[in-house]
Enzyme design. Structure first.
Site, PDB file in Angstrom:
ATOM      1  N   HIS A 183      37.623  41.420  38.064  1.00  0.00           N
ATOM      2  CA  HIS A 183      38.086  42.743  38.481  1.00  0.00           C
ATOM      3  C   HIS A 183      38.377  42.712  39.970  1.00  0.00           C
ATOM      4  O   HIS A 183      37.672  42.042  40.727  1.00  0.00           O
ATOM      5  CB  HIS A 183      37.017  43.804  38.177  1.00  0.00           C
ATOM      6  CG  HIS A 183      37.553  45.192  38.225  1.00  0.00           C
ATOM      7  ND1 HIS A 183      37.651  45.905  39.392  1.00  0.00           N
ATOM      8  CD2 HIS A 183      38.053  45.972  37.244  1.00  0.00           C
ATOM      9  CE1 HIS A 183      38.187  47.091  39.124  1.00  0.00           C
ATOM     10  NE2 HIS A 183      38.440  47.155  37.834  1.00  0.00           N
ATOM     11  N   ASP A 228      37.547  46.371  29.780  1.00  0.00           N
ATOM     12  CA  ASP A 228      38.529  46.118  28.723  1.00  0.00           C
ATOM     13  C   ASP A 228      38.044  45.131  27.682  1.00  0.00           C
ATOM     14  O   ASP A 228      38.476  45.156  26.533  1.00  0.00           O
ATOM     15  CB  ASP A 228      39.839  45.595  29.333  1.00  0.00           C
ATOM     16  CG  ASP A 228      40.495  46.658  30.168  1.00  0.00           C
ATOM     17  OD1 ASP A 228      40.581  47.783  29.680  1.00  0.00           O
ATOM     18  OD2 ASP A 228      40.897  46.366  31.300  1.00  0.00           O
TER      19      ASP A 228
HETATM   20  N1  ACO Z   1      40.045  33.802  34.040  1.00  0.00           N
HETATM   21  C1  ACO Z   1      39.936  32.635  34.763  1.00  0.00           C
HETATM   22  N2  ACO Z   1      39.920  32.608  36.118  1.00  0.00           N
HETATM   23  C2  ACO Z   1      40.000  33.784  36.764  1.00  0.00           C
HETATM   24  C3  ACO Z   1      40.111  35.025  36.089  1.00  0.00           C
HETATM   25  C4  ACO Z   1      40.120  34.998  34.660  1.00  0.00           C
HETATM   26  N3  ACO Z   1      40.214  36.153  33.963  1.00  0.00           N
HETATM   27  N4  ACO Z   1      40.205  36.036  36.976  1.00  0.00           N
HETATM   28  C5  ACO Z   1      40.149  35.464  38.177  1.00  0.00           C
HETATM   29  N5  ACO Z   1      40.026  34.094  38.066  1.00  0.00           N
HETATM   30  C6  ACO Z   1      39.851  33.117  39.164  1.00  0.00           C
HETATM   31  C7  ACO Z   1      41.168  32.876  39.909  1.00  0.00           C
HETATM   32  O1  ACO Z   1      41.864  31.787  39.361  1.00  0.00           O
HETATM   33  C8  ACO Z   1      40.662  32.601  41.297  1.00  0.00           C
HETATM   34  O2  ACO Z   1      40.141  31.276  41.332  1.00  0.00           O
HETATM   35  P1  ACO Z   1      40.208  30.398  42.712  1.00  0.00           P
HETATM   36  O3  ACO Z   1      39.399  31.167  43.720  1.00  0.00           O
HETATM   37  O4  ACO Z   1      39.606  29.084  42.346  1.00  0.00           O
HETATM   38  O5  ACO Z   1      41.669  30.324  43.074  1.00  0.00           O
HETATM   39  C9  ACO Z   1      39.466  33.552  41.463  1.00  0.00           C
HETATM   40  O6  ACO Z   1      38.963  33.728  40.130  1.00  0.00           O
HETATM   41  C10 ACO Z   1      39.818  34.893  42.084  1.00  0.00           C
HETATM   42  O7  ACO Z   1      40.892  35.465  41.328  1.00  0.00           O
HETATM   43  P2  ACO Z   1      41.949  36.541  41.892  1.00  0.00           P
HETATM   44  O8  ACO Z   1      43.150  36.537  41.013  1.00  0.00           O
HETATM   45  O9  ACO Z   1      42.143  36.297  43.357  1.00  0.00           O
HETATM   46  O10 ACO Z   1      41.160  37.896  41.737  1.00  0.00           O
HETATM   47  P3  ACO Z   1      41.797  39.345  41.819  1.00  0.00           P
HETATM   48  O11 ACO Z   1      40.704  40.239  42.285  1.00  0.00           O
HETATM   49  O12 ACO Z   1      43.046  39.364  42.612  1.00  0.00           O
HETATM   50  O13 ACO Z   1      42.209  39.649  40.299  1.00  0.00           O
HETATM   51  C11 ACO Z   1      42.181  40.452  38.054  1.00  0.00           C
HETATM   52  C12 ACO Z   1      41.544  40.540  39.468  1.00  0.00           C
HETATM   53  C13 ACO Z   1      43.694  40.744  38.136  1.00  0.00           C
HETATM   54  C14 ACO Z   1      41.552  41.567  37.205  1.00  0.00           C
HETATM   55  C15 ACO Z   1      41.910  39.048  37.472  1.00  0.00           C
HETATM   56  O14 ACO Z   1      40.519  38.797  37.442  1.00  0.00           O
HETATM   57  C16 ACO Z   1      42.520  38.868  36.075  1.00  0.00           C
HETATM   58  O15 ACO Z   1      43.693  38.515  35.971  1.00  0.00           O
HETATM   59  N6  ACO Z   1      41.733  39.147  34.985  1.00  0.00           N
HETATM   60  C17 ACO Z   1      42.256  39.063  33.637  1.00  0.00           C
HETATM   61  C18 ACO Z   1      43.036  40.345  33.291  1.00  0.00           C
HETATM   62  C19 ACO Z   1      42.130  41.547  33.103  1.00  0.00           C
HETATM   63  O16 ACO Z   1      41.118  41.478  32.410  1.00  0.00           O
HETATM   64  N7  ACO Z   1      42.538  42.693  33.704  1.00  0.00           N
HETATM   65  C20 ACO Z   1      41.787  43.962  33.555  1.00  0.00           C
HETATM   66  C21 ACO Z   1      41.332  44.483  34.865  1.00  0.00           C
HETATM   67  S1  ACO Z   1      40.297  45.917  34.618  1.00  0.00           S
HETATM   68  C22 ACO Z   1      41.337  47.259  34.489  1.00  0.00           C
HETATM   69  O17 ACO Z   1      42.462  47.281  34.883  1.00  0.00           O
HETATM   70  C23 ACO Z   1      40.784  48.475  33.819  1.00  0.00           C
END
Ligand code: ACO
Length: 424
Positions: free
Chosen positions: A307, A364
């Site tokens: 998140h 979610d």
């Molecule tokens: N699976 C695997 N790796 C992940 C995931 C995931 N779901 N989410 C983040 N990471 C990793 C990234 O690759 C990154 O790794 P690194 O540091 O080695 O490069 C690190 O964790 C940080 O990730 P970011 O993308 O920078 O985190 P951000 O805060 O920008 O993204 C987000 C948050 C968009 C929710 C992301 O975690 C994601 O895409 N999750 C899956 C989609 C999802 O479940 N969305 C619902 C959000 S809740 C809502 O809207 C109600």
């Protein structure tokens, strides 16, 4: 010590002071509204990760502590002790309703839950395969053609009329579209039932058939709506406020919010969770997908994990996890999907990759499974999110409108294009 920060431009040694503003809780903000006038420079903040775009007294989130509050009430307390409609009332009127206020609010919603019969023709215009979000967005935008007298807003009464109409009609739009595409007879809303029960009734009922609804089904669905009701300045709320800042019609603002919520990084995520669980298909394939999620060269991500704001745990997920398990036990679902989900959760919660990046199941992950267990089709999940979120958008819109002067949202940019026409 003055409550300011000083910015020094190392190119010329000039210094500028900016005031620090304190809220009642959470990080302070630096007021840079005079930055351009003073320095001739803008700030650069892609995705507004460090920018507060408004003052708000509605919702407070502490992502580090996993805290979520609406008008000072903790979400876990609300979910345990109150119903979704209590929270809607709280968001609109800034206090929880008394018994009489609740009854009168529900009566107001009941009277507004029907659609103008001419609007039913709208459903004939969409192909049966149309996504519910496309239909919902269009239906809400169309409301501005039907309720023109809402165009003049000068008092709270008008705001509330519009807000109640939207909260009451959105479930009807979603249910009518669902039935229409399947050729089922139209079932009109019946708000003598609870707000939540009415929606499940509109989906499930057939003339002369009694709808059996277990209390746990109503409770789980009510809680899903409650946990989605507001989440401060997320992408769709910011969209509603941005469109609202142009003085556009409120139905356009909400319709734009629906568009923003549809994306899979936002409200489309719970549909994505189920699609992904279905794609993984069996417990013995989970390891393979966990490996892919950890591989930087693979774009695959575990849907329902991580998140932007919550970096410890998602308090909404904590509430839903218990309910999800209770619902599944009581209904007696023994599905492959649940087994796959449980296995993913077990692995991810103990895996160094997920732990070190604070990647926990978000709301979610659980809401998708709850909606699935309730028999709601995957493609309707984001529309259910809208149904829950609309009071949040409306209260944020009302907060914007209550300001003395509204500043149009108009960010600036760092231009990196050509400075003269390219050579012919
Ligand atoms: N699976 C695997 N790796 C992940 C995931 C995931 N779901 N989410 C983040 N990471 C990793 C990234 O690759 C990154 O790794 P690194 O540091 O080695 O490069 C690190 O964790 C940080 O990730 P970011 O993308 O920078 O985190 P951000 O805060 O920008 O993204 C987000 C948050 C968009 C929710 C992301 O975690 C994601 O895409 N999750 C899956 C989609 C999802 O479940 N969305 C619902 C959000 S809740 C809502 O809207 C109600």
């Amino acid at each position: 010590m003055s409550n300011t920060v000083t910015l020094t431009d190392n190119r010329n040694g000039k210094s500028y002071e900016f005031p620090i503003l304190d809220g009642t809780k959470g990080p302070s903000v630096i007021d840079i509204s005079s930055l351009y006038k003073d320095t001739g420079m803008f700030t650069f903040d892609r995705g507004y990760t460090s920018t507060a775009m408004c003052r708000s007294a509605i919702t407070y989130i502490d992502g580090e502590k996993g805290e979520l509050m609406h008008r000072g009430y903790d979400i876990a307390w609300l979910a345990k002790n109150k119903m979704y409609l209590d929270l809607v009332y709280l968001l609109f009127y800034k206090h929880l309703p008394s018994q009489d206020e609740f009854v009168s609010f529900k009566k107001d919603l009941k009277e507004r839950s029907y659609l103008n019969e001419k609007m039913l023709k709208l459903f004939d215009c969409f192909p049966d395969k149309a996504h519910p979000m496309a239909v919902l967005q269009a239906c809400v935008a169309t409301m501005s053609a039907y309720y023109k007298r809402d165009m003049n807003f000068d008092d709270m009464h008008d705001y509330m009329e519009l807000a109640k109409r939207l909260v009451a009609k959105i479930p009807t739009f979603i249910a009518f579209h669902y039935r229409h595409t399947r050729g089922f007879p139209t079932i009109y809303p019946d708000l003598d039932r609870g707000f939540t029960e009415n929606f499940l009734y509109m989906l499930r009922a057939f003339p002369h058939n009694k709808v059996e609804l277990r209390p746990i089904e109503a409770k789980a669905f009510d809680t899903v709506l409650m946990l989605h009701a507001d989440h401060e300045q997320n992408a769709s709320t910011t969209t509603v406020r941005t469109v609202g800042s142009t003085h556009a019609h409120p139905y356009s603002c909400i319709s734009a919010g629906i568009g923003a919520l549809w994306g899979h990084a936002h409200g489309g995520a719970n549909e994505g969770v189920i699609r992904q669980l279905e794609m993984i298909g069996s417990v013995d394939r989970v390891d393979e997908f966990i490996k892919r999620a950890k591989d930087h060269n693979d774009p695959f991500r575990l849907m329902g994990f991580g998140h932007r704001v919550y970096k410890n745990f998602d308090p909404r997920a904590k509430v839903l996890k218990g309910l999800r398990d209770q619902l599944i036990n009581e209904i007696g679902i023994d599905s492959n999907l649940i087994k796959v989900a449980t296995r993913i959760e077990e692995i991810a919660l103990n895996d160094e990759y997920f732990i070190s990046r604070n990647l926990y199941p978000n709301v979610d992950f659980h809401s998708g499974l709850i909606l699935k267990a309730l028999g709601i089709p995957n493609e309707m999940f984001a529309a259910i999110f809208v149904m829950g979120r609309v009071p949040g958008w409306l209260s944020q819109w009302m907060e914007l409108k209550a300001q003395d002067t509204i500043k149009i949202v108009r960010p600036r940019q760092l231009y990196v294009g050509p400075t003269c026409p390219p050579e012919a």
